[in-house]
Design a protein around this motif. Structure first.
Motif, PDB file in Angstrom:
ATOM      1  N   LEU A  16       0.841  -1.205   0.000  1.00  0.00           N
ATOM      2  CA  LEU A  16       0.000   0.000   0.000  1.00  0.00           C
ATOM      3  C   LEU A  16       0.871   1.247   0.000  1.00  0.00           C
ATOM      4  O   LEU A  16       1.657   1.464   0.918  1.00  0.00           O
ATOM      5  N   PRO A  17       0.735   2.099  -1.025  1.00  0.00           N
ATOM      6  CA  PRO A  17       1.575   3.305  -1.078  1.00  0.00           C
ATOM      7  C   PRO A  17       1.160   4.338  -0.031  1.00  0.00           C
ATOM      8  O   PRO A  17       0.065   4.272   0.517  1.00  0.00           O
ATOM      9  N   ARG A  19       0.784   8.574   0.376  1.00  0.00           N
ATOM     10  CA  ARG A  19       0.534   9.676  -0.550  1.00  0.00           C
ATOM     11  C   ARG A  19       1.563  10.793  -0.375  1.00  0.00           C
ATOM     12  O   ARG A  19       1.847  11.209   0.739  1.00  0.00           O
ATOM     13  N   TYR A  57       4.097   5.702  -7.684  1.00  0.00           N
ATOM     14  CA  TYR A  57       2.849   5.354  -8.361  1.00  0.00           C
ATOM     15  C   TYR A  57       2.169   6.603  -8.913  1.00  0.00           C
ATOM     16  O   TYR A  57       1.974   7.581  -8.185  1.00  0.00           O
ATOM     17  N   PHE A  59      -1.310   7.881 -10.397  1.00  0.00           N
ATOM     18  CA  PHE A  59      -2.709   7.451 -10.319  1.00  0.00           C
ATOM     19  C   PHE A  59      -3.198   6.819 -11.624  1.00  0.00           C
ATOM     20  O   PHE A  59      -3.171   7.456 -12.683  1.00  0.00           O
ATOM     21  N   GLY A  60      -3.628   5.576 -11.506  1.00  0.00           N
ATOM     22  CA  GLY A  60      -4.232   4.890 -12.640  1.00  0.00           C
ATOM     23  C   GLY A  60      -3.265   4.452 -13.727  1.00  0.00           C
ATOM     24  O   GLY A  60      -3.652   3.764 -14.665  1.00  0.00           O
ATOM     25  N   VAL A  61      -2.007   4.872 -13.634  1.00  0.00           N
ATOM     26  CA  VAL A  61      -1.048   4.552 -14.704  1.00  0.00           C
ATOM     27  C   VAL A  61      -0.153   3.378 -14.318  1.00  0.00           C
ATOM     28  O   VAL A  61      -0.048   2.389 -15.046  1.00  0.00           O
ATOM     29  N   GLY A  62       0.467   3.458 -13.158  1.00  0.00           N
ATOM     30  CA  GLY A  62       1.320   2.356 -12.747  1.00  0.00           C
ATOM     31  C   GLY A  62       2.374   2.791 -11.760  1.00  0.00           C
ATOM     32  O   GLY A  62       2.448   3.967 -11.382  1.00  0.00           O
ATOM     33  N   GLU A  63       3.172   1.827 -11.364  1.00  0.00           N
ATOM     34  CA  GLU A  63       4.168   2.042 -10.319  1.00  0.00           C
ATOM     35  C   GLU A  63       5.520   1.532 -10.810  1.00  0.00           C
ATOM     36  O   GLU A  63       5.596   0.459 -11.403  1.00  0.00           O
ATOM     37  N   MET A 100      -0.606  14.645  -6.914  1.00  0.00           N
ATOM     38  CA  MET A 100      -0.294  13.599  -5.932  1.00  0.00           C
ATOM     39  C   MET A 100       0.342  12.368  -6.575  1.00  0.00           C
ATOM     40  O   MET A 100       0.032  12.020  -7.707  1.00  0.00           O
ATOM     41  N   LEU A 101       1.217  11.741  -5.816  1.00  0.00           N
ATOM     42  CA  LEU A 101       1.867  10.497  -6.226  1.00  0.00           C
ATOM     43  C   LEU A 101       1.751   9.496  -5.075  1.00  0.00           C
ATOM     44  O   LEU A 101       1.634   9.896  -3.924  1.00  0.00           O
ATOM     45  N   GLY A 102       1.804   8.224  -5.390  1.00  0.00           N
ATOM     46  CA  GLY A 102       1.907   7.201  -4.352  1.00  0.00           C
ATOM     47  C   GLY A 102       3.372   6.822  -4.205  1.00  0.00           C
ATOM     48  O   GLY A 102       4.111   6.831  -5.192  1.00  0.00           O
TER      49      GLY A 102
END
Lengths: 285, 385
Positions: A16-17, A19, A57, A59-63, A100-102
């Motif tokens: 779990l990232p 924020r 991460y 959002f919605g794209v990947g990590e 924001m990034l994870g």
């Protein structure tokens, strides 16, 4: 090597990232950028050791894994420099302050900055490989008196691709730091070295019997660099490399980053050459 | 606790007692021409009177001349699909004013009771325990599923054509890691199980169902059956020094030969009860407001598996097969303290071209002298943790 794993922020799920918010994002060269992050949870600390990486991460794209490139002593700035080359890094390069990034991390082993005290230091790097080495250089310069000669050998594709240009110039002005830069392809105005970074090793002023070498760059560059260092008489137990492999979890579960018996995410990314020398010279490991 | 005895007729009550405690029963049953693991309701759901016949790239079911419930060996499924599911959502994210909010996935403890876990499979679970629970990080999803599970093991009374658990030291007799362990006996006029109790939980459950202490004769009969299975192994694998041999064989020409046959389909990794690799997938809804991260089983045979910018590290099929076999039989030992192979033979059975891991490892061992590869002197490639 000191490890900063098992940080309390992973009390629950290590996948779990946390924020983080983009404080600033700036272009370094035509295809590289640095993003400066700050945690949403102001109490979160992001202490790291030079050479470690985070999973970022979008959002919605990947990590993806990106090494930390800031000063380990500065706990007000969390920096990552990367090349906009894949889906995630391209999306990341378009982020604006406040976005924001994870983030999960820090992960992995670190450069042996403390262990190298009392020795000459040779940092050899190519391209974006300077980013994961920069924290080591910051740490060494912060305690400059503890080391012998310190040499940075850096190869870029062209003069336009030289990373951290202003900082390199500043480092170059130090009387106690040798900075040698070379480019693969010169432009008309370039008056510096031309050729790959390995060619700088032969002339670099360090004592091979004493020096600790830290290398980060494309794998083929590291292969030739280690050969050149060994040829100059640096012992393989004092040469360190940082490897890159596909990673999905960074905690030893996904299996993607295996390099023989090593998991690059948790046993690396920084390895003593002695441990990976044979595999580094084997095809398609 | 001495060995107990359970009659076939008591199995229904056994199942009921497990359900009463909130367990969901998972066990073998006939589906689409194979014996797979799925939810069980009653003993009649078990594959009564069916037997699998396995060979390289071949799996066929045959009718037995008795009504054995556990008269097969192992099918394409393993228990990992319940403990380490093929697909799992890790978390969800929702766009918010400030960016996005993250929502952790609730941990599920489905309270599985696994019916019919073989000795090799218990070893496989033990191995995955080390992968997911034994390091500095643990997988909370695996932990929840594993901790809640009730394990009813079954001793093998016959071995299959691709079995080599005896070589791997993982079977055919179950030793530890179960709550109850059954040995099925089909006497001329009686169908019964001898029962070993492996945990407090197992002993408690047994109290609720009709059983008795097994006689010396009954115990001896059951032991004899398991001993027979040990002598029937369809394959064997010599593990002595295998790690060093494989570490010294990265350039062995045998990898080229295997690559000519291997389809890189990844079947071996999907059916393997210890293969643990996964990938992640990030998806969003059409509005782009909600995102989630999924985890799926992955295979080191896929070209994307080792992709980094610039291309895949293991671009050739031979590099991918070498990675799989060398990991399974050699580097696994350095990573987790044991071989990654339990000798169940699934990878041999379900390989569409019948590649046999035991034959390939043996071929590399036997041709060492020819290629000039030495067993000794390879210590520098071992992990020195």
């Amino acid at each position: 090597m000191a490890r900063l794993t098992n940080s309390p922020r992973f009390a629950l799920d290590p996948m779990l990232p946390q924020r983080f918010v983009v404080e600033r994002l700036w272009r370094e060269t035509a295809d590289t950028f640095t993003v400066k992050l700050e945690p949403v949870d102001k109490t979160a600390d992001f202490a790291f050791a030079p050479g470690q990486f985070n999973m970022l991460y979008v959002f919605g794209v990947g990590e993806i894994p990106i090494s930390i490139s800031g000063d380990p002593a500065d706990n007000t700035a969390l920096l990552h420099t990367t090349r906009a080359v894949g889906t995630v890094t391209k999306a990341m390069s378009r982020l604006k302050p406040g976005d924001m990034l994870g983030l999960r991390g820090p992960f992995g082993s670190n450069w042996p900055v403390l262990e190298a005290g009392g020795h000459d230091i040779v940092l050899v790097t190519g391209g974006i490989g300077l980013a994961p080495l920069r924290p080591a250089l910051y740490a060494i310069l912060a305690q400059r008196e503890k080391y012998g000669k310190v040499v940075l050998l850096y190869g870029a594709r062209t003069p336009e691709d030289i990373l951290y240009k202003k900082e390199l110039a500043r480092w170059r002005a130090h009387f106690d730091l040798e900075v040698h830069v070379t480019v693969d392809r010169a432009t008309e105005s370039w008056r510096g070295n031309v050729g790959v970074a390995t060619t700088l090793i032969r002339r670099a002023p360090f004592d091979p019997q004493d020096a600790v070498a830290m290398i980060c760059g494309p794998e083929v560059m590291m292969r030739f660099t280690t050969q050149e260092l060994l040829r100059r008489g640096v012992d393989s137990s004092r040469i360190f490399v940082s490897l890159e492999r596909n990673m999905k979890c960074a905690i030893g579960f996904c299996g993607h980053c295996q390099f023989g018996p090593q998991f690059v995410c948790k046993d690396g990314p920084v390895f003593a050459l002695k441990r990976v020398e044979k595999l580094l010279n084997t095809w398609e490991v | 606790m001495p060995v107990q005895l359970l009659d076939w007729e008591a199995l229904e009550e056994f199942f009921t007692a497990l359900k009463r405690r909130g367990f969901t029963l998972i066990g073998p049953q006939l589906q689409d021409g194979a014996i797979v693991y799925d939810q069980l309701e009653k003993p009649e759901d078990l594959p009564l009177g069916w037997q699998d016949v396995q060979d390289k790239g071949s799996y066929r079911l045959h009718q037995r001349d008795d009504e054995a419930a556990f008269g097969y060996v192992v099918g394409p499924h393993s228990w990992k699909r319940f403990l380490h599911p093929p697909s799992l959502r890790l978390w969800r994210a929702k766009r918010s004013e400030s960016g996005f909010d993250l929502q952790e996935e609730a941990l599920k403890d489905p309270k599985y009771a696994f019916i019919g876990v073989r000795a090799c499979e218990l070893s496989a679970i033990e191995i995955q325990n080390k992968v997911f629970l034994g390091g500095s990080y643990t997988d909370p999803h695996y932990r929840a599923r594993r901790q809640g599970a009730f394990i009813v093991a079954v001793n093998c009374t016959q071995a299959g054509g691709n079995c080599f658990c005896a070589s791997m030291g993982t079977g055919p007799k179950v030793e530890t890691g179960f709550d109850l362990a059954l040995t099925e006996v089909l006497a001329p006029s009686r169908h019964y199980f001898t029962v070993e109790v492996g945990s407090e939980q197992g002993a408690e459950l047994l109290k609720e169902i009709p059983h008795q202490e097994a006689s010396q004769q009954e115990i001896a009969t059951a032991q004899q059956l398991v001993a027979t299975a040990a002598g029937q192994m369809g394959r064997e694998l010599d593990n002595s020094g295998l790690k060093e041999i494989l570490y010294a064989s990265y350039d062995h020409p045998r990898w080229d030969e295997i690559a000519e046959r291997c389809l890189s389909c990844g079947n071996c990794t999907m059916v393997c009860p210890t293969c643990f690799c996964t990938t992640v997938e990030d998806v969003t809804d059409l509005s782009g407001q909600e995102a989630e991260r999924l985890r799926h089983w992955d295979s080191c045979f896929s070209i994307d598996f080792s992709y980094i910018h610039g291309g895949s590290v293991r671009a050739s099929g031979k590099a991918r097969y070498r990675q799989w076999l060398t990991h399974k039989l050699a580097s696994w030992i350095d990573q987790f303290g044991s071989s990654g192979c339990v000798g169940c033979g699934r990878c041999i059975t379900w390989c569409p071209v019948g590649i046999d891991i035991t034959a390939e490892a043996t071929a590399i061992r036997n041709s060492q002298a020819v290629t000039g590869v030495k067993t000794k002197g390879t210590r520098h490639v071992q992990a020195d943790h």
